[in-house]
Design a protein around this motif. Structure first.
Motif, PDB file in Angstrom:
ATOM      1  N   THR A 240       0.795  -1.237   0.000  1.00  0.00           N
ATOM      2  CA  THR A 240       0.000   0.000   0.000  1.00  0.00           C
ATOM      3  C   THR A 240       0.822   1.278   0.000  1.00  0.00           C
ATOM      4  N   GLY A 241       2.149   1.146   0.056  1.00  0.00           N
ATOM      5  CA  GLY A 241       2.988   2.332   0.181  1.00  0.00           C
ATOM      6  C   GLY A 241       3.196   3.099  -1.120  1.00  0.00           C
ATOM      7  N   TRP A 242       3.821   4.268  -0.991  1.00  0.00           N
ATOM      8  CA  TRP A 242       4.351   5.073  -2.098  1.00  0.00           C
ATOM      9  C   TRP A 242       3.271   5.676  -2.992  1.00  0.00           C
ATOM     10  N   GLY A 243       2.049   5.816  -2.464  1.00  0.00           N
ATOM     11  CA  GLY A 243       1.004   6.528  -3.206  1.00  0.00           C
ATOM     12  C   GLY A 243       0.127   5.644  -4.071  1.00  0.00           C
ATOM     13  N   ARG A 244       0.336   4.338  -4.043  1.00  0.00           N
ATOM     14  CA  ARG A 244      -0.463   3.462  -4.908  1.00  0.00           C
ATOM     15  C   ARG A 244      -1.959   3.591  -4.644  1.00  0.00           C
ATOM     16  N   THR A 245      -2.331   3.882  -3.394  1.00  0.00           N
ATOM     17  CA  THR A 245      -3.765   3.961  -3.092  1.00  0.00           C
ATOM     18  C   THR A 245      -4.365   5.295  -3.553  1.00  0.00           C
ATOM     19  N   GLY A 246      -3.557   6.163  -4.134  1.00  0.00           N
ATOM     20  CA  GLY A 246      -4.076   7.396  -4.724  1.00  0.00           C
ATOM     21  C   GLY A 246      -4.416   8.473  -3.715  1.00  0.00           C
ATOM     22  N   ASP A 247      -5.308   8.174  -2.801  1.00  0.00           N
ATOM     23  CA  ASP A 247      -5.720   9.181  -1.819  1.00  0.00           C
ATOM     24  C   ASP A 247      -4.605   9.494  -0.831  1.00  0.00           C
ATOM     25  N   HIS A 248      -3.727   8.533  -0.612  1.00  0.00           N
ATOM     26  CA  HIS A 248      -2.713   8.687   0.434  1.00  0.00           C
ATOM     27  C   HIS A 248      -1.363   8.177  -0.040  1.00  0.00           C
ATOM     28  N   ALA A 323      -2.186   7.703  -9.768  1.00  0.00           N
ATOM     29  CA  ALA A 323      -2.900   6.547  -9.197  1.00  0.00           C
ATOM     30  C   ALA A 323      -4.327   6.948  -8.816  1.00  0.00           C
ATOM     31  N   ARG A 324      -4.461   8.172  -8.302  1.00  0.00           N
ATOM     32  CA  ARG A 324      -5.795   8.633  -7.897  1.00  0.00           C
ATOM     33  C   ARG A 324      -6.691   8.820  -9.130  1.00  0.00           C
ATOM     34  N   ARG A 325      -6.128   9.516 -10.126  1.00  0.00           N
ATOM     35  CA  ARG A 325      -6.944   9.841 -11.311  1.00  0.00           C
ATOM     36  C   ARG A 325      -7.240   8.594 -12.145  1.00  0.00           C
ATOM     37  N   VAL A 326      -6.169   7.922 -12.587  1.00  0.00           N
ATOM     38  CA  VAL A 326      -6.370   6.774 -13.486  1.00  0.00           C
ATOM     39  C   VAL A 326      -6.987   5.603 -12.723  1.00  0.00           C
ATOM     40  N   GLY A 327      -6.562   5.433 -11.469  1.00  0.00           N
ATOM     41  CA  GLY A 327      -7.142   4.359 -10.656  1.00  0.00           C
ATOM     42  C   GLY A 327      -8.636   4.586 -10.437  1.00  0.00           C
ATOM     43  N   GLY A 328      -9.028   5.835 -10.207  1.00  0.00           N
ATOM     44  CA  GLY A 328     -10.444   6.158 -10.004  1.00  0.00           C
ATOM     45  C   GLY A 328     -11.251   5.809 -11.244  1.00  0.00           C
ATOM     46  N   LEU A 329     -10.699   6.173 -12.383  1.00  0.00           N
ATOM     47  CA  LEU A 329     -11.378   5.894 -13.647  1.00  0.00           C
ATOM     48  C   LEU A 329     -11.485   4.384 -13.909  1.00  0.00           C
ATOM     49  N   LEU A 330     -10.383   3.686 -13.639  1.00  0.00           N
ATOM     50  CA  LEU A 330     -10.359   2.234 -13.842  1.00  0.00           C
ATOM     51  C   LEU A 330     -11.417   1.553 -12.958  1.00  0.00           C
ATOM     52  N   LEU A 331     -11.455   1.983 -11.697  1.00  0.00           N
ATOM     53  CA  LEU A 331     -12.424   1.388 -10.764  1.00  0.00           C
ATOM     54  C   LEU A 331     -13.869   1.637 -11.209  1.00  0.00           C
ATOM     55  N   ARG A 348     -14.094  -3.717  -5.821  1.00  0.00           N
ATOM     56  CA  ARG A 348     -13.674  -2.811  -4.746  1.00  0.00           C
ATOM     57  C   ARG A 348     -12.249  -2.356  -5.020  1.00  0.00           C
ATOM     58  N   GLY A 349     -11.790  -1.422  -4.213  1.00  0.00           N
ATOM     59  CA  GLY A 349     -10.403  -1.015  -4.338  1.00  0.00           C
ATOM     60  C   GLY A 349     -10.207   0.450  -4.038  1.00  0.00           C
ATOM     61  N   ARG A 350      -8.984   0.887  -4.266  1.00  0.00           N
ATOM     62  CA  ARG A 350      -8.602   2.266  -3.994  1.00  0.00           C
ATOM     63  C   ARG A 350      -7.371   2.557  -4.837  1.00  0.00           C
ATOM     64  N   GLY A 351      -7.400   3.685  -5.561  1.00  0.00           N
ATOM     65  CA  GLY A 351      -6.253   4.013  -6.398  1.00  0.00           C
ATOM     66  C   GLY A 351      -5.985   2.895  -7.385  1.00  0.00           C
ATOM     67  N   LEU A 352      -4.728   2.490  -7.483  1.00  0.00           N
ATOM     68  CA  LEU A 352      -4.375   1.427  -8.428  1.00  0.00           C
ATOM     69  C   LEU A 352      -4.297   0.060  -7.736  1.00  0.00           C
ATOM     70  N   MET A 353      -5.202  -0.181  -6.815  1.00  0.00           N
ATOM     71  CA  MET A 353      -5.401  -1.508  -6.223  1.00  0.00           C
ATOM     72  C   MET A 353      -6.873  -1.824  -6.417  1.00  0.00           C
ATOM     73  N   ALA A 354      -7.189  -2.536  -7.490  1.00  0.00           N
ATOM     74  CA  ALA A 354      -8.588  -2.833  -7.786  1.00  0.00           C
ATOM     75  C   ALA A 354      -8.803  -4.342  -7.707  1.00  0.00           C
TER      76      ALA A 354
END
Ligand code: PMP
Length: 416
Positions: A240-248, A323-331, A348-354
């Motif tokens: 979950t580190g390094w910004g992968r979750t987009g929001d954090h 991760a936030r933008r593209v991950g949000g769109l992907l989700l 389910r998911g967050r950022g680029l963890m879907a």
């Protein structure tokens, strides 16, 4: 190759696909197999090729450092290690932080366990049900997923806490607030019945467990209870580190109300494929050992050069924002697709963890195969049943690639 693999490697080293893949090279978000077929890579070698395949900045840093000095050991001053430790300490949010580098997530968690049990003079641990923390003798003893915990023998006495999985278990039917309250009450009750545990270790979003997570704020609520009992909080940020979750930037920041954890562990993506892991801890915890301890390969100059180049690229290009933008769109796309497939249980998911959870493991395996046939690599996961598809592209993924990946998954789901 498959026959030779089976003849010489352990049976429990499982391969994906009926006809296993040999990947020969990669570029950006694509990889090629030994027969020259190209795939969109939405798993990044289990979230490890975090930025991109063959990222020139990382390749150059590794090649230049390898040309100068590959290894010196922790007996000598290691400039890239000190520089990366400074950057990670500053980013960690942990006050007066110290960083110890390892070669894997397992070894990072093993170190965190050594520190917590020594600091607290207790061999009891709290971990989450459905968790995964590594493959060593100590870390399988805190892994609450029997598919990944091959023995019940352990140097630790572990108690498993509710809360890591929102949509299963006895509290699944509750509202977010009531779910959190029930898990906190359960933790209070557990602490009332146990000796003084050393720490609670938790993945903010469970990786191997199928990208499951509690409502935001649960670990902050846990933290208040833990602090009253003097129990430490270790956040396993290996996935979950390094910004992968987009929001954090860190997963723990979804639970930030009561401040940072006492320790966090990292690995996988920071080296973009080079073996870098580590633990960040408050100085009083990190320095509680009264004997020497080294990791021969931990913090080696080549891996640290990779980490520095990769982290620099990640921050300069705001890959968390991507991760936030593209991950949000992907989700969003995956949710819409999932609604039209009767055997999809949850997206389910967050950022680029879907994650797409389906009804049974054979179905997940079939979708994995179908996606591969269409030119897309994704992963599997999940606790009891491994019925979850995990989708975690490198963090430079573009909108067009996210659209393409979603379309390939849609085709794979429908074909199954
Ligand atoms: N913690 C978590 C959350 C992980 O996902 C993993 C690896 N899947 C580990 C620890 C162990 O890391 P490694 O395989 O590098 O030992």
């Amino acid at each position: 190759m498959h026959r030779r693999h089976q003849a010489v490697l352990p049976d429990w080293l499982a391969l994906y696909y009926d006809e296993p893949l040999e990947l020969t090279h990669g570029e950006g978000r694509h990889v090629w197999d030994a027969e020259g077929r190209r795939y969109l890579d939405f798993f990044g070698g289990i979230l490890t090729t975090m930025t991109a395949h063959a990222l020139p900045e990382v390749t150059k840093a590794v090649a230049e450092q390898a040309g100068r000095l590959i290894h010196s050991s922790t007996l000598y001053l290691d400039r890239p290690m000190i520089e990366l430790a400074e950057r990670i300490a500053a980013l960690s949010g942990i006050p007066d932080a110290r960083v110890f580098f390892t070669t894997s997530g397992t070894e990072a968690n093993d170190t965190a366990l050594l520190l917590a049990t020594t600091y607290r003079r207790s061999s009891q641990l709290l971990a989450m049900r459905n968790s995964y923390h590594g493959r060593s003798f100590s870390t399988i003893g805190i892994t609450g997923n029997k598919g990944w915990s091959p023995t019940g023998l352990s140097p630790l006495q572990t108690l498993y806490v509710h809360g890591g999985v929102r949509t299963r278990g006895p509290y699944a039917h509750l509202s977010d607030a009531d779910f959190t309250a029930a898990c906190v009450a359960d933790l209070e009750d557990l602490l009332g019945h146990s000796r003084a545990p050393a720490a609670l270790i938790a993945e903010p979003i469970q990786g191997v467990g199928g990208f499951t997570s509690p409502p935001d704020g649960l670990y902050a609520a846990f933290r208040e209870v833990l602090q009253r009992h003097g129990v430490l909080w270790i956040s396993d940020e290996v996935q979950t580190g390094w910004g992968r979750t987009g929001d954090h930037f860190w997963g723990w920041q979804a639970h930030a109300q009561s401040g940072p954890p006492d320790m966090l562990t990292f690995a996988k993506g920071i080296g973009n494929g080079m073996s870098v892991g580590g633990v960040v801890a408050r100085a009083d915890i990190m320095n509680c050992l009264d004997a020497n301890s080294i990791s021969t390969f931990g913090g080696s100059p080549v891996t640290m050069a990779a980490g520095l180049a990769n982290l620099g690229y990640l921050l300069e290009h705001d890959l968390q924002g991507n991760a936030r933008r593209v991950g949000g769109l992907l989700l969003e796309r995956l949710r819409a697709i999932g609604e039209r497939v009767p055997f999809v249980r949850e997206v389910r998911g967050r950022g680029l963890m879907a994650a797409i959870e389906v009804d049974r493991p054979e179905r997940a395996a079939a979708v994995l195969e179908a996606a591969r046939a269409g030119g897309l690599l994704v992963g599997k996961g999940g606790g009891h049943s491994t019925a979850v598809l995990r989708i975690a592209p490198p963090m430079t993924v573009t909108v067009a690639e996210a659209e393409e990946g979603a379309a390939l998954l849609e085709t794979a789901l429908h074909s199954v």
